[in-house]
Design a protein around this motif. Sequence first.
Motif, short mmCIF file in Angstrom:
data_model
loop_
_atom_site.label_atom_id
_atom_site.label_comp_id
_atom_site.label_asym_id
_atom_site.label_seq_id
_atom_site.Cartn_x
_atom_site.Cartn_y
_atom_site.Cartn_z
N PHE A 225 -74.90 -62.42 -78.78
CA PHE A 225 -73.84 -61.93 -77.58
C PHE A 225 -72.87 -62.07 -77.90
O PHE A 225 -72.25 -62.80 -78.85
CB PHE A 225 -73.84 -63.54 -76.74
CG PHE A 225 -75.46 -64.06 -76.16
CD1 PHE A 225 -76.02 -63.23 -74.87
CD2 PHE A 225 -76.02 -64.58 -76.66
CE1 PHE A 225 -76.96 -63.30 -74.69
CE2 PHE A 225 -77.49 -65.09 -76.43
CZ PHE A 225 -77.97 -64.22 -75.42
N SER A 227 -69.71 -62.58 -75.83
CA SER A 227 -69.11 -63.81 -75.64
C SER A 227 -69.98 -65.17 -74.78
O SER A 227 -70.69 -64.52 -75.03
CB SER A 227 -68.58 -62.90 -74.00
OG SER A 227 -69.42 -63.29 -72.93
N ASP A 230 -71.70 -65.03 -71.46
CA ASP A 230 -72.73 -63.97 -71.48
C ASP A 230 -74.00 -64.76 -72.28
O ASP A 230 -74.96 -65.52 -72.19
CB ASP A 230 -72.51 -63.28 -72.16
CG ASP A 230 -71.81 -61.91 -71.29
OD1 ASP A 230 -71.99 -61.73 -70.24
OD2 ASP A 230 -71.74 -60.56 -72.33
N ARG A 233 -75.05 -67.47 -69.32
CA ARG A 233 -76.31 -66.67 -68.37
C ARG A 233 -77.13 -66.68 -69.24
O ARG A 233 -77.97 -67.11 -68.23
CB ARG A 233 -75.58 -65.85 -68.26
CG ARG A 233 -73.51 -65.45 -67.61
CD ARG A 233 -73.73 -64.43 -67.02
NE ARG A 233 -72.21 -64.24 -66.25
CZ ARG A 233 -71.13 -63.55 -67.47
NH1 ARG A 233 -71.36 -62.87 -67.38
NH2 ARG A 233 -69.65 -63.56 -66.13
N ALA A 300 -79.14 -61.14 -69.68
CA ALA A 300 -78.10 -62.06 -69.80
C ALA A 300 -77.08 -61.70 -70.48
O ALA A 300 -75.37 -61.65 -70.41
CB ALA A 300 -77.84 -63.12 -69.80
N GLY A 301 -77.35 -60.15 -71.00
CA GLY A 301 -76.44 -59.46 -71.63
C GLY A 301 -75.93 -59.58 -73.53
O GLY A 301 -75.24 -59.19 -74.18
N PRO A 347 -72.63 -71.84 -67.94
CA PRO A 347 -71.78 -70.20 -67.81
C PRO A 347 -70.08 -71.12 -67.80
O PRO A 347 -69.15 -70.21 -68.64
CB PRO A 347 -72.07 -69.15 -67.04
CG PRO A 347 -73.79 -69.47 -67.33
CD PRO A 347 -73.86 -71.17 -67.36
#
Length: 458
Positions: A225, A227, A230, A233, A300-301, A347
């Motif tokens: 990830f 971030s 993220d 999340r 979630a990215g 998060p």
Amino acid sequence: MTLLDRLRERIPADRLQLDPGVTASYSHDEAEWAPHGAPLVLVRPRTAEEVQEVVRACIEFDVPVVPRGAGTGLSGGANAVDGCVVLSTEAMTTISEIDAVERLAVVQPGVVNDHLRAAVAEHGLWYPPDPASAPWSTIGGNVATNAGGLCCVKYGVTADYVLGMQVVTGTGELVRLGRRTAKGVAGYDLARLMVGSEGTLGVITEVTLKLRPQRPPERTVAGYFSSIVDAGRAVAAVGAAGLVPSALELIDRHCLEAVDAWKKMGLAVEADVVLLARCDVPGVAGDEEAEAIRACFEQAGATWAARSTDQAEADALFDARRLAYPALERLGPVLTEDVCVPKAAVPEMLARIEAIGAKHDTLIANIAHAGDGNLHPLLVTPRGDDEARARAQRAFEEIIAAALALGGTVTGEHGVGLLKMDGLAAELPPAVMDMHRAVKAALDPHGILNPGKVIAAD
């Protein structure tokens, strides 16, 4: 007659250590900046009866006794007070029984967690609680702090495996609490009360532990990830999907780089944050669970997510997670947090930690038992920089406040000790704090057991 005279009279001389250089090394645990005093003597008993004699002598001479295991704690719970007896259970290392039929083990408190795991594995059994300190920490200390670990997201914490114990009370009695049977509700659950009490209610001299059958091999899923929010999340998404991995761990780039610089593990990870999940469901269902977790990461990215096909690589990443704290210590003093929030709040909590670090100009590295919301922000400061230390301490307090504001708790597994006493008072209503004090007064009427820890005097 003095206390030392009484101790020499009642226990073998080789159990006593007066050398200031040695006693100083036993005067504190690994909690950065937690205050500690100078012990009068270090005692390393080998039997429950010797522990009892130490406690009775301390009652007679009104001297505090501070129990400790391996000293790997991170809250100051094993820190000495001036003039105390430090009672180390490190020499009490006998595994007296492993019962494969009843699936239980009976051990002395100085047995190292990983040693117990290896011993029961020979019988096809498994002891799940696995704190990152498992290669060094002892069962007595694990019980005293209700330690958790990587597997607790699915299999629970130490309290879930304590059937019974033998304890020396604050009145000097040697008693047995709990049971050996699979079920039992006779009387108050006093054994459970002792779990997490950090040596303030009794000194543990033996523990009876529940075991499980050995697990099937695990599958590993990794997600990268850009971030930390993220990644948070993704944790919330796994929970919302009803998935229960056998581990779900978070580790950020600061930690990975520190471990790699120390151990040269070749952790060439192109990510700011890594999530590591493991599944131990057998057969096709396990494959489906791993794929579902991978999908949660992507949704979630995640910049990359996959089930690992390289077991050595997967093991290296989990090893890095366990080594993160000592690796960061090489960079400077590390003040370790241990907050726990609801999974849905992970998060937001990670975002607040990031903002708090920026606000106080403090380097915060992050590791977490993310699957159950237990976050370990690691506040790193340069050696000898008092201003940076003050900023880190302010950040520490703000992280605690943020966790409470999100419906969390000030400690998920490290215990209250000294560092979290104000946090505990903020978390619990006055009436509940009074209940704690009443229990302490009843079980330690002389006030000698690990005084000044967990609960402040009224």
